[in-house]
Write a protein that holds these residues in place. Structure first.
Motif, short mmCIF file in Angstrom:
data_model
loop_
_atom_site.label_atom_id
_atom_site.label_comp_id
_atom_site.label_asym_id
_atom_site.label_seq_id
_atom_site.Cartn_x
_atom_site.Cartn_y
_atom_site.Cartn_z
N LEU A 244 7.55 -9.93 65.44
CA LEU A 244 8.68 -10.37 64.62
C LEU A 244 8.22 -11.21 63.43
CD1 LEU A 244 11.10 -11.50 67.47
CD2 LEU A 244 10.97 -9.25 66.39
N ILE A 266 16.07 -13.76 70.78
CA ILE A 266 15.90 -12.33 71.00
C ILE A 266 16.63 -11.93 72.27
CG2 ILE A 266 14.22 -10.44 71.15
CD1 ILE A 266 12.11 -12.71 70.29
N LEU A 369 18.89 -10.04 67.19
CA LEU A 369 18.15 -11.21 66.73
C LEU A 369 19.14 -12.15 66.05
CD1 LEU A 369 15.11 -9.38 65.10
CD2 LEU A 369 15.29 -10.25 67.44
N ALA A 374 16.07 -14.70 61.63
CA ALA A 374 16.39 -13.30 61.89
C ALA A 374 16.31 -12.50 60.60
CB ALA A 374 17.78 -13.17 62.49
N SER A 375 15.69 -11.33 60.68
CA SER A 375 15.53 -10.48 59.51
C SER A 375 16.81 -9.69 59.27
CB SER A 375 14.36 -9.52 59.72
OG SER A 375 14.71 -8.55 60.69
N SER A 378 18.85 -7.29 62.11
CA SER A 378 19.22 -8.23 63.15
C SER A 378 19.72 -7.55 64.43
CB SER A 378 20.29 -9.20 62.64
OG SER A 378 21.41 -8.48 62.17
N MET A 380 19.05 -3.87 66.46
CA MET A 380 18.22 -2.67 66.46
C MET A 380 18.48 -1.84 67.71
SD MET A 380 14.63 -4.47 65.24
CE MET A 380 13.84 -2.90 64.87
N ASP A 399 10.61 -5.90 63.90
CA ASP A 399 11.87 -6.06 63.16
C ASP A 399 11.68 -5.70 61.69
OD1 ASP A 399 10.23 -8.26 62.76
OD2 ASP A 399 11.90 -9.65 62.44
#
Length: 409
Positions: A244, A266, A369, A374-375, A378, A380, A399
């Motif tokens: 991550l 997570i 996430l 968080a990317s 978020s 997936m 991520d």
């Protein structure tokens, strides 16, 4: 030019001075050419890295280059390209790049006298890139994940032993940091391939590295993992490894642009059923910063000594020709003196693992996430890789936009 010759210059050793000056004088054209060639490298890693984190894997590969590689940065280029292949689901191509990088590293263990000479005339970037101890360990971990993703348990077993070997204090250097994530991954592979005794040992070593996290000798994670598992009511379990965030930049390591991110939370779900959470076992920023600080005194001392030696040479040239002496100083110190900031920058920032109950009816799961780190990815949906062996299902997640875009079957 031996290092001792450079220091003997200041001691009035005229024979050494003449020899060193002549060697440097004749080497200057080659040195300048080397710099020009380096500045025009065929591999545009900065552009490739930006494309990689945006999920533009084809662009990233084109900027890195998909043909054979050579030169001082060969290992680094293979590491970076292997990471791109892995993110798009090309696990076998990724493994080939990582294995080639590892093989080259084995050949670089013997100190190169020629590179040592060049580093004193130029800078440390003329050394072949070898990576830091933690990067060399993660190289084996990334290779192992590729093997697991295609059910190649035999080769993953080989990598698990390479992980353990690379983490021996005498191999990584006693002052350098250990890596709990890589130890856990090695233990998991050993457990899955029937080596329970060594698996337990590695799980317990990972547990010792993480005072605030309990890891049992079976690899269960939590305050009371054995009790939690008894209450789960299922025999099948999902073991998912998470890569991550973005590796820290050199500016962060130097303290110029510090970002105090906490890892994201997570959570794993199957349909609407909550399965559990992942636990961060290693922080690449911590590994990199600790390593950077360990090496700082030696790095600064070498740079200072090299600049002093170059200044002595420039002064001696200046005695014979003032203009040539000034040019020598400009070339040796102004143009060529720069630090070696090469790093494997497509690594993640956090390395985590989840080990949760996974009922038989599920063939995929969702990762959510949350938190400031968080990317954009978020939430997936994960269906690949998903590899079952016995009652354990393996997967891993990164991520990134378009993660695992080329689905395996």
């Amino acid at each position: 030019m031996p290092v001792t010759n450079l220091f003997l210059l200041s001691a009035g050793k005229q024979e050494v001075l003449r020899y060193s000056f002549q060697t440097l004088f004749y080497a200057l054209p080659a040195v300048v050419s080397l710099c020009l060639l380096t500045s025009c490298a065929r591999h545009d890693l900065p552009t490739a890295r930006d494309a990689f984190y945006l999920g533009n894997y084809e662009v990233a590969k084109n900027e890195i280059g998909v043909e054979g590689v050579d030169g001082k940065d060969t290992v680094l280029v293979l590491m970076e390209r292997g990471t791109v292949y892995q993110a798009e689901g090309e696990y076998e191509k990724s493994a080939l790049d990582f294995i080639q990088a590892s093989t080259l590293l084995d050949g670089l263990e013997t100190y190169s006298v020629s590179e040592g000479v060049e580093s004193w005339v130029v800078n440390d970037t003329v050394y072949s890139f070898e990576g830091e101890p933690f990067e060399q360990t993660i190289l084996h971990s990334m290779t192992a994940l590729n093997h697991l993703a295609v059910s190649n348990w035999a080769d993953s077993g080989v990598e698990s032993r390479r992980i353990i070997y690379s983490l021996r204090p005498e191999e990584r250097g006693e002052e350098y940091p250990d890596d709990a994530f890589s130890r856990y991954l090695a233990a998991f592979i050993l457990q899955m391939t029937g080596d329970s005794a060594n698996a337990e040992q590695q799980y317990l070593l990972a547990d010792e590295l993480l005072p605030g996290i309990a890891i049992s000798k079976r690899g269960l994670i939590g305050n009371n993992p054995e009790l939690h598992w008894e209450k789960s009511g299922t025999e099948r379990e999902l073991v998912c490894f998470f890569l991550l965030g973005r590796s820290p930049s050199i500016r962060e390591l130097r303290g110029e642009n510090f970002s105090a991110y906490s890892p994201p939370r997570i959570q794993l779900y199957a349909d609407d059923r909550y399965l559990g959470e992942a636990t961060v076992l290693s922080n690449v920023y911590d590994l990199a910063l600790t390593t950077w600080n360990i090496e700082a005194p030696a790095r600064i001392a070498k740079m200072a000594a090299r600049i002093a030696a170059k200044e002595i040479i420039a002064q001696e040239v200046e005695k014979q020709d003032a203009a040539l002496g000034a040019l020598t100083r400009i070339i040796l110190i102004g143009m060529l003196e720069r630090p070696d900031f090469r790093r494997w920058e497509t690594l993640p920032r956090w390395l985590a693992v989840a080990r949760v109950p996974y009922p038989d009816e599920y063939t995929g799961f969702t990762v959510k996430l949350s938190g400031s780190a968080a990317s954009s990815a978020s939430t997936m949906q994960i269906h690949n890789p998903l590899v079952q062996r016995g009652n354990i299902v393996f997967s891993f997640v990164r991520d990134l936009p378009g993660f695992n875009a080329k689905k395996t079957h």
